[in-house]
Design a protein around this motif. Sequence first.
Motif, PDB file in Angstrom:
ATOM      1  N   GLN A  88      -5.347   0.920   3.110  1.00  0.00           N
ATOM      2  CA  GLN A  88      -4.588  -0.305   2.819  1.00  0.00           C
ATOM      3  C   GLN A  88      -4.715  -0.794   1.376  1.00  0.00           C
ATOM      4  O   GLN A  88      -4.308  -1.913   1.073  1.00  0.00           O
ATOM      5  CB  GLN A  88      -5.024  -1.451   3.745  1.00  0.00           C
ATOM      6  N   LEU A  89      -5.261   0.032   0.511  1.00  0.00           N
ATOM      7  CA  LEU A  89      -5.367  -0.360  -0.892  1.00  0.00           C
ATOM      8  C   LEU A  89      -3.960  -0.662  -1.436  1.00  0.00           C
ATOM      9  O   LEU A  89      -3.020   0.088  -1.195  1.00  0.00           O
ATOM     10  CB  LEU A  89      -6.012   0.785  -1.696  1.00  0.00           C
ATOM     11  N   GLY A  90      -3.859  -1.761  -2.168  1.00  0.00           N
ATOM     12  CA  GLY A  90      -2.588  -2.120  -2.806  1.00  0.00           C
ATOM     13  C   GLY A  90      -1.603  -2.853  -1.915  1.00  0.00           C
ATOM     14  O   GLY A  90      -0.568  -3.333  -2.394  1.00  0.00           O
ATOM     15  N   LYS A  91      -1.904  -2.965  -0.643  1.00  0.00           N
ATOM     16  CA  LYS A  91      -0.934  -3.557   0.288  1.00  0.00           C
ATOM     17  C   LYS A  91      -0.539  -4.993  -0.113  1.00  0.00           C
ATOM     18  O   LYS A  91       0.644  -5.311  -0.202  1.00  0.00           O
ATOM     19  CB  LYS A  91      -1.495  -3.537   1.717  1.00  0.00           C
ATOM     20  N   LEU A  92      -1.538  -5.831  -0.364  1.00  0.00           N
ATOM     21  CA  LEU A  92      -1.238  -7.230  -0.697  1.00  0.00           C
ATOM     22  C   LEU A  92      -0.431  -7.342  -1.977  1.00  0.00           C
ATOM     23  O   LEU A  92       0.514  -8.122  -2.072  1.00  0.00           O
ATOM     24  CB  LEU A  92      -2.538  -8.043  -0.827  1.00  0.00           C
ATOM     25  N   GLU A  93      -0.795  -6.528  -2.973  1.00  0.00           N
ATOM     26  CA  GLU A  93      -0.102  -6.562  -4.257  1.00  0.00           C
ATOM     27  C   GLU A  93       1.364  -6.162  -4.080  1.00  0.00           C
ATOM     28  O   GLU A  93       2.261  -6.788  -4.644  1.00  0.00           O
ATOM     29  CB  GLU A  93      -0.773  -5.607  -5.260  1.00  0.00           C
ATOM     30  N   VAL A  94       1.596  -5.119  -3.286  1.00  0.00           N
ATOM     31  CA  VAL A  94       2.973  -4.659  -3.081  1.00  0.00           C
ATOM     32  C   VAL A  94       3.767  -5.712  -2.305  1.00  0.00           C
ATOM     33  O   VAL A  94       4.911  -6.013  -2.642  1.00  0.00           O
ATOM     34  CB  VAL A  94       3.005  -3.277  -2.367  1.00  0.00           C
ATOM     35  N   LEU A  95       3.139  -6.324  -1.303  1.00  0.00           N
ATOM     36  CA  LEU A  95       3.835  -7.357  -0.531  1.00  0.00           C
ATOM     37  C   LEU A  95       4.189  -8.558  -1.414  1.00  0.00           C
ATOM     38  O   LEU A  95       5.266  -9.129  -1.306  1.00  0.00           O
ATOM     39  CB  LEU A  95       2.992  -7.813   0.664  1.00  0.00           C
ATOM     40  N   GLU A  96       3.269  -8.919  -2.299  1.00  0.00           N
ATOM     41  CA  GLU A  96       3.541 -10.028  -3.221  1.00  0.00           C
ATOM     42  C   GLU A  96       4.712  -9.706  -4.137  1.00  0.00           C
ATOM     43  O   GLU A  96       5.563 -10.545  -4.407  1.00  0.00           O
ATOM     44  CB  GLU A  96       2.304 -10.318  -4.075  1.00  0.00           C
ATOM     45  N   PHE A  97       4.737  -8.470  -4.607  1.00  0.00           N
ATOM     46  CA  PHE A  97       5.816  -8.019  -5.482  1.00  0.00           C
ATOM     47  C   PHE A  97       7.158  -8.077  -4.746  1.00  0.00           C
ATOM     48  O   PHE A  97       8.170  -8.519  -5.295  1.00  0.00           O
ATOM     49  CB  PHE A  97       5.506  -6.595  -5.962  1.00  0.00           C
ATOM     50  N   ILE A  98       7.158  -7.661  -3.483  1.00  0.00           N
ATOM     51  CA  ILE A  98       8.386  -7.702  -2.680  1.00  0.00           C
ATOM     52  C   ILE A  98       8.859  -9.146  -2.527  1.00  0.00           C
ATOM     53  O   ILE A  98      10.043  -9.447  -2.640  1.00  0.00           O
ATOM     54  CB  ILE A  98       8.163  -7.029  -1.298  1.00  0.00           C
TER      55      ILE A  98
END
Length: 200
Positions: free
Chosen positions: A182-192
């Motif tokens: 799950q690395l990067g999941k929060l960052e990608v969701l924030e970007f979306i």
Amino acid sequence: MYNFQEAIFVTSSGNYKKCPPADKPEIAFIGRSNVGKSSLINMLVARKGLAKTSGKPGKTQLINHFLINKSLYLVDLPGYGWAQASKTLRIGWNATVNQYLLHRENLACLFVLIDIRLPPQKIDLLFINWLSTQDIPFAILLTKADKISKQQITIQLKNFKQTLALYAISPREYFVTSSNNQLGKLEVLEFIEQILSANN
Ligand code: GTP
Ligand code: MG
């Protein structure tokens, strides 16, 4: 924080003209076969089997639309650079995906996935270079980061940034991801979330 409460598979299309109506913003996932596109979509929506994954390259052959919260499409695209694919299939891929990328007017951002373990590959650089000449907004996601050490992650990320800078290519953003941990999941969701608010 953007939350994918509802994720449903809508349709598989062999042609951009057969895709669902372009009435919602959409984010598409592209990259070499086996890089982890389908796995990443599943991680983001927290649904293991939503997008079909496989240890064998070439699993995803069509343009697959998933509808999120009735307001966003995530699109799983076929992989490129699959050496075993027949020549007809490879030419077909180019036509299908190129047409999709050039004509899909609701494409808000293209996520280009690259295996973090490899040095920058010619096929990725050619593709990214083509993207920037077409003014298609894209972000780079370096995948499978669970397979290398933190130290190697830093080195590889720096490497990619330097290489793209050399070609004067500037992605919207870089992310380091792993569908296994799950690395990067929060960052990608924030970007979306940012992309969606910019599109509203
Ligand atoms: P095509 O549809 O064939 O183009 O492949 P794809 O890019 O959709 O890749 P897919 O998600 O099917 O994953 C390919 C293989 O890589 C599978 O065996 C996955 O389990 C594995 N994989 C995907 N993401 C990760 C990751 O973050 N870490 C690790 N260790 N393996 C991963
Ligand atoms: Mg796939």
